[in-house]
Write a protein that holds these residues in place. Structure first.
Motif, PDB file in Angstrom:
ATOM      1  N   GLU A 138       0.854  -1.061  -0.132  1.00  0.00           N
ATOM      2  CA  GLU A 138      -0.173   0.075  -0.113  1.00  0.00           C
ATOM      3  C   GLU A 138       0.783   1.210  -0.014  1.00  0.00           C
ATOM      4  N   ARG A 139       2.119   1.234   0.635  1.00  0.00           N
ATOM      5  CA  ARG A 139       2.869   2.376   0.798  1.00  0.00           C
ATOM      6  C   ARG A 139       3.296   2.646  -0.695  1.00  0.00           C
ATOM      7  N   ALA A 140       3.538   1.509  -1.516  1.00  0.00           N
ATOM      8  CA  ALA A 140       4.091   1.766  -2.917  1.00  0.00           C
ATOM      9  C   ALA A 140       2.786   2.173  -3.781  1.00  0.00           C
ATOM     10  N   GLY A 141       1.798   2.152  -3.312  1.00  0.00           N
ATOM     11  CA  GLY A 141       0.683   2.393  -4.097  1.00  0.00           C
ATOM     12  C   GLY A 141       0.312   1.204  -5.166  1.00  0.00           C
ATOM     13  N   LEU A 142       0.659  -0.027  -4.957  1.00  0.00           N
ATOM     14  CA  LEU A 142       0.362  -0.964  -5.869  1.00  0.00           C
ATOM     15  C   LEU A 142      -1.089  -1.420  -5.782  1.00  0.00           C
ATOM     16  N   GLN A 143      -1.749  -1.375  -7.013  1.00  0.00           N
ATOM     17  CA  GLN A 143      -3.221  -1.619  -6.873  1.00  0.00           C
ATOM     18  C   GLN A 143      -3.431  -3.411  -7.535  1.00  0.00           C
ATOM     19  N   ARG A 144      -2.285  -3.874  -7.835  1.00  0.00           N
ATOM     20  CA  ARG A 144      -2.638  -5.328  -8.433  1.00  0.00           C
ATOM     21  C   ARG A 144      -1.418  -6.250  -7.959  1.00  0.00           C
ATOM     22  N   THR A 145      -1.020  -5.946  -6.589  1.00  0.00           N
ATOM     23  CA  THR A 145      -0.060  -6.914  -6.010  1.00  0.00           C
ATOM     24  C   THR A 145      -0.597  -7.437  -4.800  1.00  0.00           C
ATOM     25  N   LYS A 146      -0.693  -8.775  -4.528  1.00  0.00           N
ATOM     26  CA  LYS A 146      -1.304  -9.237  -3.240  1.00  0.00           C
ATOM     27  C   LYS A 146      -0.873 -10.852  -3.028  1.00  0.00           C
ATOM     28  N   PHE A 147      -1.052 -11.148  -1.918  1.00  0.00           N
ATOM     29  CA  PHE A 147      -0.988 -12.516  -1.458  1.00  0.00           C
ATOM     30  C   PHE A 147      -2.236 -13.200  -1.847  1.00  0.00           C
ATOM     31  N   PRO A 148      -2.268 -14.528  -2.551  1.00  0.00           N
ATOM     32  CA  PRO A 148      -3.312 -15.135  -2.902  1.00  0.00           C
ATOM     33  C   PRO A 148      -4.224 -15.701  -1.538  1.00  0.00           C
ATOM     34  N   ASP A 149      -5.365 -15.617  -1.995  1.00  0.00           N
ATOM     35  CA  ASP A 149      -6.462 -16.159  -0.756  1.00  0.00           C
ATOM     36  C   ASP A 149      -7.062 -17.396  -1.375  1.00  0.00           C
ATOM     37  N   ASP A 150      -6.854 -17.674  -2.571  1.00  0.00           N
ATOM     38  CA  ASP A 150      -7.203 -19.074  -2.969  1.00  0.00           C
ATOM     39  C   ASP A 150      -6.222 -19.716  -3.814  1.00  0.00           C
ATOM     40  N   VAL A 151      -6.803 -21.061  -4.285  1.00  0.00           N
ATOM     41  CA  VAL A 151      -5.928 -21.797  -5.011  1.00  0.00           C
ATOM     42  C   VAL A 151      -5.654 -21.344  -6.423  1.00  0.00           C
ATOM     43  N   ARG A 152      -6.999 -20.789  -6.981  1.00  0.00           N
ATOM     44  CA  ARG A 152      -6.950 -20.154  -8.259  1.00  0.00           C
ATOM     45  C   ARG A 152      -7.061 -18.821  -8.101  1.00  0.00           C
TER      46      ARG A 152
END
Length: 363
Positions: A193-207
């Motif tokens: 969030e500090r970097a302002g990244l909109q499409r970076t995340k840890f997955p919450d599903d196997v898909r």
């Protein structure tokens, strides 16, 4: 740029996409297919598993804790996690040693995936345990125990270090201990969030939710044809290599990190202090605190990281002068065949990839 990217595809990568930044200009491109069965084309805006590029994010989160005075780089891990690294060993291993892989702790992969063998001697292995663990929910503590209980690969602080994901899972547990939230939540709040990244995340599903490619694992020619592992439970490598991202987000992240706007300039200087480390392919590289320098013949030093998980390979590099950046994602992993000693051999993909990096970063 497109011609150089097409050459990577022609050399054997089913689908490849990239973004290059130079002097305020941005180029993105894609070549090949996201699905070899349907022929659906790959596109430059697709989600991708970033692999060990995650380590730079984890390291940045740890350095921010250092800046807040909650720990120092020379704090022993046994002070906070004695139940995970007990006794004298825990007292000797410091936060810095975990970050730069000089802890002497072994990789847990051979125990989590028993059929894999270990680098660089990969003979007699098979990809079967990759299939067996596709939906398995690992817990970080059990993976850490596998690495801690294995025979040490060196003395704490000794060089060359040995690259080990056990180190970065311990750093994840340290972040949780310090902040009272999960490491994934901490890294998301303090770095993504500090970097302002909109499409970076840890997955919450196997898909993977959103447009993405299938991800084909060749496993050094032992998986023939390569198998799709785009559906996979990534609990086997959370704070070591678990992130999902895009090539544009990765370029934004490294531009801000290397400009000193995510961690302080003094923390960044610490991240760039390198030691020799034996990588998983048996080669000795220079490694800092979650950052890996690469020297290109035509334009010199670049900083960044590469990442590989089952079926996906990603590289993100920024020139030391900050003038050019490149992030590239490929939907095939471990394409090299092995020689009689179990050492990966050069492939046409390697040559094409080197030419793309030179064209991207050196012009």
């Amino acid at each position: 740029m497109q011609s150089a990217l097409d050459a990577v595809h022609r050399a054997g990568i089913p689908g490849v996409f990239a973004e290059v930044r130079s002097a305020g200009q941005v180029w993105s491109g894609a070549s090949g297919v996201a699905d070899v069965a349907s022929g659906h084309p790959v596109s430059a805006d697709m989600w991708h598993r970033a692999g060990s590029i995650t380590k730079t994010f984890t390291a940045a989160a740890v350095l921010l804790q250092v800046e807040q005075g909650r720990i120092s780089l020379d704090t022993s891990i046994g002070q906070f996690l004695p139940h995970l690294v007990p006794g004298e060993r825990g007292n000797k291993i410091t936060v810095r040693m975990l970050l730069n892989h000089t802890s002497g702790l072994a990789e847990y992969f051979p125990r989590a995936f028993p059929s894999l063998g270990s680098f660089p001697a990969l003979l007699g292995m098979s990809p079967e345990s990759i299939d067996d663990n596709r939906f398995r929910q690992f817990h970080a503590s059990e993976l850490i125990e596998m690495g801690v209980s294995a025979a040490p690969v060196g003395e704490p602080g000794g060089t060359p270090g040995v690259y080990s994901n056990t180190n970065y899972l311990l750093l994840g547990q340290l972040l949780q201990q310090l902040t009272g939230i999960t490491a994934e939540e901490c890294i998301t709040r303090d770095v993504i969030e500090r970097a302002g990244l909109q499409r970076t995340k840890f997955p919450d599903d196997v898909r993977i939710q959103g447009p993405h490619s299938k991800m084909y694992e060749a496993f050094f020619g032992l998986a023939e044809p390569p198998r799709d592992y785009s559906v996979y439970n990534m609990s086997w490598v959370p704070t070591g290599a678990g992130l999902l991202s895009t090539v544009d987000d990765l370029n934004v992240f490294y531009s801000k990190l290397l400009a000193g706007t995510i961690v302080s300039p003094s923390s960044l200087a610490q991240m760039k202090e390198t030691v020799p480390v034996i990588a998983q392919n048996g080669q000795t590289i220079e490694y800092g605190l979650g950052l890996h320098p690469t020297e290109l013949p035509k334009c010199g030093l670049c900083w960044g990281h590469s990442g590989t998980v089952w079926g996906a390979e990603t590289i993100s590099l920024t020139r030391a002068d900050g003038r050019r950046q490149m992030s590239i994602a490929m939907n095939l992993a471990r394409w090299n065949r092995l020689d009689s000693s179990g050492i990966p051999q050069p492939h046409a993909i390697d040559e094409a990839l080197t030419r793309f990096k030179q064209r991207s970063l050196c012009g």
